[in-house]
Scaffold this active site. Structure first.
Site, PDB file in Angstrom:
ATOM      1  N   ASP A   1      17.752 -32.436  62.436  1.00 12.41           N
ATOM      2  CA  ASP A   1      18.677 -32.391  61.313  1.00 12.41           C
ATOM      3  C   ASP A   1      19.152 -30.957  61.151  1.00 12.41           C
ATOM      4  OD1 ASP A   1      19.921 -33.194  58.864  1.00 12.41           O
ATOM      5  OD2 ASP A   1      18.247 -34.580  58.521  1.00 12.41           O
TER       6      ASP A   1
ATOM      7  N   ASP B   1      24.052 -32.864  58.681  1.00 13.87           N
ATOM      8  CA  ASP B   1      24.004 -33.225  57.268  1.00 13.87           C
ATOM      9  C   ASP B   1      25.394 -33.076  56.624  1.00 13.87           C
ATOM     10  OD1 ASP B   1      22.195 -33.830  54.967  1.00 13.87           O
ATOM     11  OD2 ASP B   1      22.915 -31.901  54.223  1.00 13.87           O
TER      12      ASP B   1
ATOM     13  N   GLU C   1      26.362 -37.243  59.401  1.00 15.76           N
ATOM     14  CA  GLU C   1      26.267 -37.954  58.135  1.00 15.76           C
ATOM     15  C   GLU C   1      27.601 -37.761  57.421  1.00 15.76           C
ATOM     16  OE1 GLU C   1      23.733 -38.226  53.996  1.00 15.76           O
ATOM     17  OE2 GLU C   1      24.293 -36.290  54.818  1.00 15.76           O
TER      18      GLU C   1
ATOM     19  N   HIS D   1      15.727 -41.777  54.076  1.00 16.98           N
ATOM     20  CA  HIS D   1      15.007 -40.989  53.061  1.00 16.98           C
ATOM     21  C   HIS D   1      15.862 -40.784  51.804  1.00 16.98           C
ATOM     22  CE1 HIS D   1      17.632 -38.056  54.884  1.00 16.98           C
ATOM     23  NE2 HIS D   1      17.393 -37.249  53.874  1.00 16.98           N
ATOM     24  N   ASP D   2      17.115 -41.216  51.849  1.00 19.01           N
ATOM     25  CA  ASP D   2      17.997 -41.075  50.681  1.00 19.01           C
ATOM     26  C   ASP D   2      18.222 -42.399  49.958  1.00 19.01           C
ATOM     27  OD1 ASP D   2      18.500 -38.386  51.101  1.00 19.01           O
ATOM     28  OD2 ASP D   2      20.284 -38.753  52.323  1.00 19.01           O
TER      29      ASP D   2
HETATM   30  O1  TEU Z   1      22.514 -36.479  51.885  1.00 19.03           O
HETATM   31  C1  TEU Z   1      23.802 -36.450  51.344  1.00 19.03           C
HETATM   32  C2  TEU Z   1      23.961 -37.386  50.228  1.00 19.03           C
HETATM   33  O2  TEU Z   1      23.013 -37.959  49.743  1.00 19.03           O
HETATM   34  C3  TEU Z   1      25.299 -37.518  49.675  1.00 19.03           C
HETATM   35  O3  TEU Z   1      26.235 -37.561  50.647  1.00 19.03           O
HETATM   36  C4  TEU Z   1      25.356 -38.661  48.769  1.00 19.03           C
HETATM   37  O4  TEU Z   1      26.316 -39.564  49.193  1.00 19.03           O
HETATM   38  C5  TEU Z   1      25.671 -38.052  47.438  1.00 19.03           C
HETATM   39  O5  TEU Z   1      24.520 -37.325  47.057  1.00 19.03           O
HETATM   40  C6  TEU Z   1      26.016 -39.061  46.410  1.00 19.03           C
HETATM   41  O6  TEU Z   1      24.940 -39.357  45.603  1.00 19.03           O
HETATM   42  C7  TEU Z   1      22.091 -35.408  52.655  1.00 19.03           C
HETATM   43  C8  TEU Z   1      20.618 -35.521  52.894  1.00 19.03           C
HETATM   44  O7  TEU Z   1      20.343 -36.669  53.641  1.00 19.03           O
HETATM   45  C9  TEU Z   1      19.932 -35.465  51.565  1.00 19.03           C
HETATM   46  O8  TEU Z   1      18.556 -35.679  51.675  1.00 19.03           O
HETATM   47  C10 TEU Z   1      20.225 -34.116  50.953  1.00 19.03           C
HETATM   48  O9  TEU Z   1      19.710 -34.068  49.652  1.00 19.03           O
HETATM   49  C11 TEU Z   1      21.727 -33.844  50.878  1.00 19.03           C
HETATM   50  O10 TEU Z   1      22.377 -34.145  52.093  1.00 19.03           O
HETATM   51  C12 TEU Z   1      21.983 -32.393  50.612  1.00 19.03           C
HETATM   52  O11 TEU Z   1      21.657 -31.609  51.725  1.00 19.03           O
END
Ligand code: TEU
Length: 531
Positions: free
Chosen positions: A97, A193, A249, A310-311
């Site tokens: 990542d 990311d 992403e 994880h999100d």
């Molecule tokens: O995630 C991004 C993410 O969660 C956003 O694009 C999401 O669509 C937005 O917050 C709307 O709620 C990545 C990582 O996977 C995540 O764990 C990180 O917190 C984030 O980027 C910031 O680096």
């Protein structure tokens, strides 16, 4: 031979929660290395590691303070190299990542940038005299005031995650050096990311507001002009090294937006949130997302298939907690067209965890939501809001066994181990042919034996009364997949002679033709006539 990633199944490892080997309650490289045989046996071909770089961990590593080292919690550079080499010996590739959009506020670059308005690195970040109305994707304003220099800096996420200014070529150069560093260490590619956040509208126009939904429309702070050309430069840097893979992403559910970012000279693939983040289970909707993707990508681009990360809430919990349905989703991920990304723990049917008190909530997004909500609500209500936003749900330790702390660690882990771990764990499922784990293994094995399930085209893709069915074909084989999400027996119109490749419901077919699918059955058949 198609590029390796086109016929690979990936597995996401959430660094802090996979396996702790040094007894500090947090996962580490030695822990992952000790589980490589498990991953090999599971049958995955590639691993995606979430960030492991030094970080104050405000957002669990997505706030990097040094791009050239390993966070001591996860081990040493030696541990990292050893892990890569052990993975490669098992023919498992590793992508890492990389957070290019922002750095930790503790990163040296930002420390220099904020030291004075005239510092040469001032322009590495986005500084303005006045904030606009842009909101952070986590909570509140996206601008933070810096007393010392009397300006505001921009942060799309937490205030400790400061957005870099990608309009500055020095930033681009610095990140290109970072990528080369890791490529030379032998990684097989990157998961980039929030790559569609890389640049913001230079005029910094206010974002419009959606009065119906009562939320800001993020019109000028993502998917801006210039991002694609930055991605093309990134792809060029990365593809100077042979056989490297780039997955981005792209935080969007809009297939037209997703589509822009992948293809030759761009990202190899991007995450298909249009499919993956469906919030409630609906087979027809799922089908329509598969179709829209197929139509947009036209066999030129390759989709990705994932339903947890994880999100996100884990799909088993999101879709009603039902194991049978989770198996059908697994079958879809591993037989439909796309590069699959399995999230750790889904292969044993781990469930979401909900915090019963704010003191045990670890995720910054959840905690910020709580701080906001508690201003107007009771503690219980605010906790409910926070749990809704918190991504801790799917971040609990991998459940290896019925031992204390789920066999993840010898000591109390950094985040709560859910009660269900004594039942749902690898140890319990390993030797049970009907378990979720065994089902994943069978599916992954089947993909390897039948390349049409990896790279084959759709001969058809259909939906009827709760059943999604498709046929994948290549030069040598025709493979049928029927996923019966309904509670009823459904007939399949098959004229050719077929044989059974996989089912979660039976060991043999009753007949070679006139086949039906059972309720909640994932059925994979092989057409026996030579092609
Ligand atoms: O995630 C991004 C993410 O969660 C956003 O694009 C999401 O669509 C937005 O917050 C709307 O709620 C990545 C990582 O996977 C995540 O764990 C990180 O917190 C984030 O980027 C910031 O680096």
């Amino acid at each position: 031979m198609a590029k390796w990633w086109k016929h690979s199944a990936f597995y996401e490892i959430y660094m802090p929660s996979f396996k702790d080997a040094n007894g500090d309650g947090v996962g580490d490289f030695a822990g992952i290395t000790s589980k490589l045989d498990y991953l090999k046996d599971l049958g995955v071909d590639g691993l995606w590691l979430t960030p492991f770089y030094p970080s104050p961990k405000v957002d669990n590593g997505y706030d990097i303070s040094d791009y050239y080292a390993i966070d001591p919690t996860y081990g040493t550079m030696e541990d990292f190299k050893n892990f890569i080499s052990e993975a490669h010996q098992r023919n498992i590739r590793v992508i890492i990542d990389l957070v290019l959009n922002h750095t930790s506020s503790e990163h040296q670059w930002f420390q220099e940038s904020k030291s004075s308005r005239n510092h040469p690195k001032r322009d590495w970040y986005i500084w303005r005299d006045e904030p606009n109305n842009w909101e952070s994707f986590f909570s509140g304003s996206a601008w933070e005031y810096d007393e010392a220099t009397g300006q505001y800096y921009y942060h799309a996420f937490a205030k400790e995650q400061v957005d870099l200014n990608w309009a500055n070529p020095e930033v681009q150069k610095a990140m290109s050096d970072v990528m080369k560093f890791w490529l030379e260490k032998g990684v097989d590619g990157f998961r980039l990311d929030v790559i569609n956040f890389l640049k913001v509208k230079d005029t910094l126009q206010d974002n419009p507001y959606d009065h119906e939904k009562n939320e800001q429309i993020h019109l000028f702070d993502k998917d801006q002009e210039g991002i694609l050309s930055a991605i093309k430069d990134i792809a060029e840097t990365v593809h100077q090294y042979p056989d490297k893979f780039l997955v981005g992403e792209v935080g969007s559910e809009d297939i037209e937006i997703l589509k822009r970012y992948s293809g030759t000279g761009k990202l190899d693939v991007s995450f298909n949130f249009n499919i993956g983040s469906i919030s409630e289970f609906d087979a027809e909707k799922l089908f329509s997302r598969l179709v829209e993707t197929e139509e947009a990508y036209e066999s030129v681009q390759m989709p990705t298939l994932f339903f947890s990360s994880h999100d996100m809430s884990r799909h088993i919990s999101r879709f009603g907690g039902d194991e049978e349905r989770a198996k059908l989703i697994a079958a879809l991920m591993l037989t439909a067209k796309g590069v699959p990304f399995i999230y750790q723990g889904d292969e044993i049917g781990m469930q979401d965890w909900i915090a019963d008190d704010i003191s045990v909530m670890m995720d910054v997004q959840g905690r910020l939501a709580f701080e906001e909500a508690i201003k107007a609500k009771t503690k219980e209500e605010a906790l409910a809001v926070a749990n809704e936003r918190s991504r801790d749900k799917s971040r609990t330790p991998m459940q290896w066994s019925s031992d204390a702390y789920a066999g993840f660690s010898e000591v109390r882990p950094w985040i709560t181990v859910p009660d269900g771990s004594s039942e749902i764990n690898v140890q319990n499922q390993q030797d049970n042919p009907d378990s979720m784990l065994s089902f994943y293994k069978r599916l992954l094995q089947l993909r390897k034996e039948h390349p049409s399930l990896q790279t084959g085209e759709y001969e058809f893709l259909r939906y009827k009364d709760g059943m999604i069915s498709f046929m994948r074909t290549n030069e040598v084989e025709r493979t049928w997949v029927a996923l019966n999400f309904s509670e009823e027996v459904k007939p399949l119109k098959i004229e050719e002679k077929v044989s059974l490749l996989l089912s979660n419901k039976r060991m043999a077919l009753e007949s070679e033709t006139a086949i039906v699918t059972l309720p909640n059955e994932a059925l994979v058949l092989k057409e026996d006539s030579e092609k």
